[in-house]
Motif scaffolding. Structure first.
Motif, mmCIF file in Angstrom:
data_model
loop_
_atom_site.group_PDB
_atom_site.id
_atom_site.type_symbol
_atom_site.label_atom_id
_atom_site.label_comp_id
_atom_site.label_asym_id
_atom_site.label_seq_id
_atom_site.Cartn_x
_atom_site.Cartn_y
_atom_site.Cartn_z
ATOM 1 N N GLN A 10 0.833 -1.207 0.000
ATOM 2 C CA GLN A 10 0.000 0.000 0.000
ATOM 3 C C GLN A 10 0.864 1.252 0.000
ATOM 4 O O GLN A 10 0.588 2.211 -0.711
ATOM 5 N N ASN A 37 3.928 1.492 -1.148
ATOM 6 C CA ASN A 37 4.538 1.603 -2.479
ATOM 7 C C ASN A 37 3.574 2.249 -3.454
ATOM 8 O O ASN A 37 3.958 3.097 -4.253
ATOM 9 N N LYS A 38 2.306 1.843 -3.382
ATOM 10 C CA LYS A 38 1.298 2.400 -4.281
ATOM 11 C C LYS A 38 1.114 3.890 -4.026
ATOM 12 O O LYS A 38 1.050 4.679 -4.959
ATOM 13 N N SER A 39 1.061 4.277 -2.759
ATOM 14 C CA SER A 39 0.870 5.693 -2.468
ATOM 15 C C SER A 39 2.113 6.500 -2.848
ATOM 16 O O SER A 39 1.991 7.625 -3.316
ATOM 17 N N ASP A 88 4.135 5.684 -5.300
ATOM 18 C CA ASP A 88 4.068 5.754 -6.762
ATOM 19 C C ASP A 88 3.115 6.856 -7.206
ATOM 20 O O ASP A 88 3.404 7.605 -8.138
ATOM 21 N N GLU A 89 1.980 6.969 -6.517
ATOM 22 C CA GLU A 89 1.002 8.004 -6.861
ATOM 23 C C GLU A 89 1.559 9.401 -6.573
ATOM 24 O O GLU A 89 1.374 10.318 -7.368
#
Length: 172
Positions: free
Chosen positions: A33, A35-37, A39-40
């Motif tokens: 999670q 990593n996703k944030s 990345d965003e």
């Protein structure tokens, strides 16, 4: 009794292994999670830079780096944002951190070379452009950058040779 103790021991071990697996999986899910944030945030920062909002990009990248301080590309992007904002010393710090994390990436040296140009340090810019060429001799960007530096230094022959080499690489 020995068989019971063996079975009981195996049961405790199985429970322990399941608990360990659950404890390990929880941080991995959380990390995914994160990593996703991150990345965003990096994508938002890139868009902010494209819109000419380097301070917004820098703010987003500060948060992303706090979450993942070993992701080299975040430092590269923030160095570009800081360079665009005229924060040359801070941009140089980020460029140096990127190179520390990715010492064999020619684009890290080209990035730092650009910052040295902004800081009016042509010798340092030249050294980094040359290092980029050493790392990626078939990449035209290094030759173009070094050609520009040579032009600024009044070294017309060297500038022409590098520009010709870059044009040749672009054609092939």
């Amino acid at each position: 009794m020995v068989a019971f103790n063996s079975l009981f021991g195996l049961g405790r071990m199985a429970v322990g292994l399941l608990a360990a697996a659950w404890l390990m999986a929880t941080p991995l899910a959380s990390q995914a999670q994160d990593n996703k944030s991150v990345d965003e945030m990096a994508a938002q920062a890139q868009r902010a830079l494209q819109k000419g909002q380097p301070r917004e990009a820098e703010s987003l990248l500060r948060k992303a780096i706090e979450a993942e301080p070993t992701r080299a590309e975040l430092y590269m992007l923030r160095s570009r944002a800081r360079d665009s904002s005229g924060k040359f010393d801070a941009a140089l710090d980020d460029a140096n951190k990127y190179i520390e994390l990715e010492p064999n990436d020619a684009f890290g040296y080209l990035n730092r070379s650009r910052i040295y140009i902004s800081m009016e340090k042509p010798e340092s810019a030249l050294a980094d452009a040359t290092k980029a060429i050493e790392l990626e001799p078939n990449e035209p960007d290094g030759y173009y950058r070094r050609s520009d530096i040579y032009k600024e230094m009044g070294k017309k022959a060297e500038a022409k040779a590098d520009e010709d080499k870059a044009d040749q690489l672009d054609r092939s």
